[in-house]
Design a protein around this motif. Structure first.
Motif, mmCIF file in Angstrom:
data_model
loop_
_atom_site.group_PDB
_atom_site.id
_atom_site.type_symbol
_atom_site.label_atom_id
_atom_site.label_comp_id
_atom_site.label_asym_id
_atom_site.label_seq_id
_atom_site.Cartn_x
_atom_site.Cartn_y
_atom_site.Cartn_z
ATOM 1 N N GLY A 230 0.840 -1.201 0.000
ATOM 2 C CA GLY A 230 0.000 0.000 0.000
ATOM 3 C C GLY A 230 0.869 1.242 0.000
ATOM 4 N N TYR A 231 0.233 2.410 0.124
ATOM 5 C CA TYR A 231 0.963 3.677 0.203
ATOM 6 C C TYR A 231 1.187 4.060 1.668
ATOM 7 N N TRP A 232 2.363 4.541 1.951
ATOM 8 C CA TRP A 232 2.765 4.914 3.309
ATOM 9 C C TRP A 232 1.860 6.017 3.852
ATOM 10 N N GLU B 157 -8.064 3.404 -3.119
ATOM 11 C CA GLU B 157 -8.436 3.806 -4.481
ATOM 12 C C GLU B 157 -7.648 3.027 -5.534
ATOM 13 N N THR B 158 -6.419 2.633 -5.198
ATOM 14 C CA THR B 158 -5.534 1.981 -6.167
ATOM 15 C C THR B 158 -5.564 0.463 -6.066
ATOM 16 N N ARG C 206 -7.849 -2.679 -5.293
ATOM 17 C CA ARG C 206 -9.251 -3.083 -5.148
ATOM 18 C C ARG C 206 -9.370 -4.588 -5.319
ATOM 19 N N ASP C 207 -9.809 -5.257 -4.255
ATOM 20 C CA ASP C 207 -9.970 -6.710 -4.265
ATOM 21 C C ASP C 207 -8.702 -7.418 -4.723
ATOM 22 N N GLY C 208 -7.557 -6.891 -4.295
ATOM 23 C CA GLY C 208 -6.278 -7.501 -4.655
ATOM 24 C C GLY C 208 -5.707 -7.037 -5.979
ATOM 25 N N TRP C 209 -6.502 -6.301 -6.757
ATOM 26 C CA TRP C 209 -6.043 -5.798 -8.057
ATOM 27 C C TRP C 209 -5.406 -4.417 -7.897
ATOM 28 N N LEU C 210 -4.285 -4.235 -8.562
ATOM 29 C CA LEU C 210 -3.636 -2.931 -8.623
ATOM 30 C C LEU C 210 -4.083 -2.234 -9.895
ATOM 31 N N LEU C 211 -4.775 -1.107 -9.739
ATOM 32 C CA LEU C 211 -5.209 -0.324 -10.899
ATOM 33 C C LEU C 211 -4.050 0.586 -11.314
#
Length: 567
Positions: free
Chosen positions: A418-420, A428-429, A431-436
């Motif tokens: 994730g983001y620090w 937001e980035t 979602r359900d294990g997916w990286l957009l």
């Protein structure tokens, strides 16, 4: 299509679809390399060579010293260095001490440095002597308690080590002297001290942070990407599987890509140590120095970025140099023009293919096959082992069938934690294990993926969606063009209009009218640039990615100034 994973049918027999990952830390690779190959050369740097045993011993000393000055498990320690032996020693030493590495661009000015140190909460930083004044100015505003200083001259052979300070003074106009006392430390003094017994910590590779890697910040404030030991180990293992014809321990890797960029860190700093290969490090990219280095040091692996390959191909003395040692290159960080790929392969006799990834995925998720498969023009390739990819609709968020354009999403063990300190951005980035990814693209029936552009770079002119990459590919085919970037700039009638910024090859001449005719011969009228601007150079990041957003911001500023004058 996703359930079928159509890309797997393209895999050569040598590449498995899934890999086994050990529950280990990144620094374990250095320990193993030093134990198995103690006298093997780990680093060649500007004429001086260092063995794996020496690098490992130095990293252990550095780790012990960090613990002695109060660095504990999970504390962030920044590295603000170019590619040099100290950047390798400090990277692995911080991890051995239980710390989290914060890679920091040496080109950062005080405002940028202060932001990153505040955001990461770094307790210590290792930097170069010429950057020491910049660091000390921001320390009072941050959590930094210690600054460790090194210098290029410390890693040069005699007599270069004596001459270099004079060259540095002439180049930068300053001489910095730092004493090893208080909260100021010299790496040379640290490495003279005996090894200390290291504190041992409990470890789980899935959760344990190894790195805070800051995104480029071209679309706002940089975010700290949390990459775990598992993320980095997995991506390095995938990379090794992809390079199945290489010989561990026998390759020579050209390290131009900066280690403070995640691509250089994974493909050079980690993968080389993983396989006990020799790294030939250059502190910055200079075309002539690079050509001389290739001829003399005979590297076989050359991870790079398009602007690096372009810079070499357009050097006026290119034909004087023997580049035939280069066997394998994977290009990343930006789109690789087909013309560049073909010419580089002609010059070297090696293979150059385009890959794809992002900081949030450690970084690689896709690549083209280097061997045993035909080239697929314009594609970023197929997903790596254990990596899923899909195209999601920007309207419904559902997976799209082959051939339809949407947002590229990826899933795999290399995807960030994730983001620090940014839970909203993370949600937001991820979602359900997916990286957009924020990139627009599509997948064909065979599972090959294609990037059409960044979601935020897409130009909307007169209601039409226009992808800058398509325009750039066309203009790169013109024999006079060395570099090009297309951008959407404000237009009162069309909303945005397409402008092309051009750098010409040395000695080449072409008019705006000629380029326009060339573009319109290959592009629909609504896609062809309406404006052209010739420049000596284009704004770039340290890794050579062209900063399209900086050019758009310039245009917006000009427009605002004109409007203010009229008012």
């Amino acid at each position: 299509m996703l359930e079928q994973r159509p890309w797997l049918k393209n895999y050569p027999d040598e590449i498995p679809s899934t890999l086994t990952y050990k529950n280990q830390q990144v620094q374990d690779y250095l320990k193993r390399a030093a134990e198995d190959n103690p006298e093997k050369i780990a680093i060649h740097f500007m004429g001086k060579e260092t063995t794996y045993k020496d690098i490992y011993e130095s990293a252990l000393k550095f780790a012990g010293y960090l613990q002695e000055i109060g660095i504990e498990k999970g504390d962030r320690v920044a590295i603000m260095l170019p590619n040099m032996p100290a950047s390798v020693i400090s990277y692995y030493g911080i991890l051995m001490a239980g710390g989290v590495v914060v890679q920091t661009n040496p080109l950062y000015m005080e405002r940028e440095l202060e932001y990153q140190m505040k955001d990461s909460g770094a307790k210590a930083i290792i930097t170069m002597d010429i950057l020491f004044p910049r660091v000390t100015k921001v320390m009072p505003q941050t959590d930094l308690q210690h600054v460790i200083v090194t210098a290029i001259k410390d890693y040069l052979p005699f007599p270069k080590n004596l001459i270099y300070p004079f060259i540095q003074k002439k180049q930068y106009g300053i001489v910095v002297n730092v004493n090893h006392e208080g909260n100021q430390h010299l790496l040379t003094e640290i490495l003279k001290q005996p090894k200390r017994e290291l504190k041992e910590y409990d470890f789980n590779s899935d959760d344990e942070l190894a790195l805070l890697q800051y995104t480029g910040g071209t679309t706002g404030f940089p975010k700290g990407v949390m990459l775990t030991h598992r993320n980095l180990v997995a991506n390095a293992a995938m990379c090794r599987a992809w390079l199945y014809k290489t010989k561990p321990g026998q390759e020579i890797v050209l390290g131009i890509l900066p280690f403070f960029h995640v691509y250089g860190m994974t493909t050079v700093l980690i993968l080389s140590v993983m396989d006990a290969n020799k790294m030939v490090l250059l502190p910055k990219f200079d075309a002539e120095t690079t050509l001389k280095t290739i001829q003399k040091q005979r590297p076989t692996l050359f991870p790079g970025a398009p602007t690096i390959y372009i810079g070499l191909l357009n050097h006026p003395d290119l034909k004087k140099y023997d580049l035939s040692s280069i066997d394998s290159c994977i290009s990343g960080s930006a789109a690789l023009p087909v013309e560049v790929q073909q010419k580089f392969e002609e010059v070297t006799g090696g293979k150059l293919v385009e890959g794809y990834g992002l900081t949030e995925s450690s970084p690689v998720t896709h690549a083209n096959f280097l061997w045993d498969r035909p080239r697929v023009k314009g594609s970023i390739g197929v997903p790596w082992p254990d990596t899923d990819a899909a195209i999601f609709s920007m309207e419904t968020g559902e997976a799209l069938p082959a051939g339809e354009v949407g947002e590229i999403a990826v899933k795999g063990p290399q995807v960030m934690k994730g983001y620090w300190n940014r839970p909203e951005d993370t949600a937001e980035t991820l979602r359900d294990g997916w990286l957009l990814t924020g990139d627009l693209g599509y997948m064909d029936e065979d599972g090959y993926f294609y990037v059409v552009d960044r979601k935020k770079d897409m130009i909307i002119a007169g209601g039409y969606n226009i992808y800058p990459r398509e325009i750039e590919e066309v203009l790169y085919e013109h024999p006079a063009v060395q570099e090009v970037v297309a951008a959407g700039i404000p237009d009162p009638y069309r909303g945005e209009t397409v402008k092309a910024y051009i750098v010409l090859k040395e000695g080449a001449k072409v008019s705006e009218d000629e380029l326009n005719k060339f573009a319109r011969k290959h592009l629909a009228a609504f896609k062809a640039p309406r404006l052209y601007e010739f420049r000596d150079e284009l704004p770039k990041t340290a890794v050579g990615k062209i900063l399209r957003r900086a050019l758009v911001d310039e245009e917006k500023k000009k427009l605002n100034n004109e409007q203010e004058k009229r008012a």
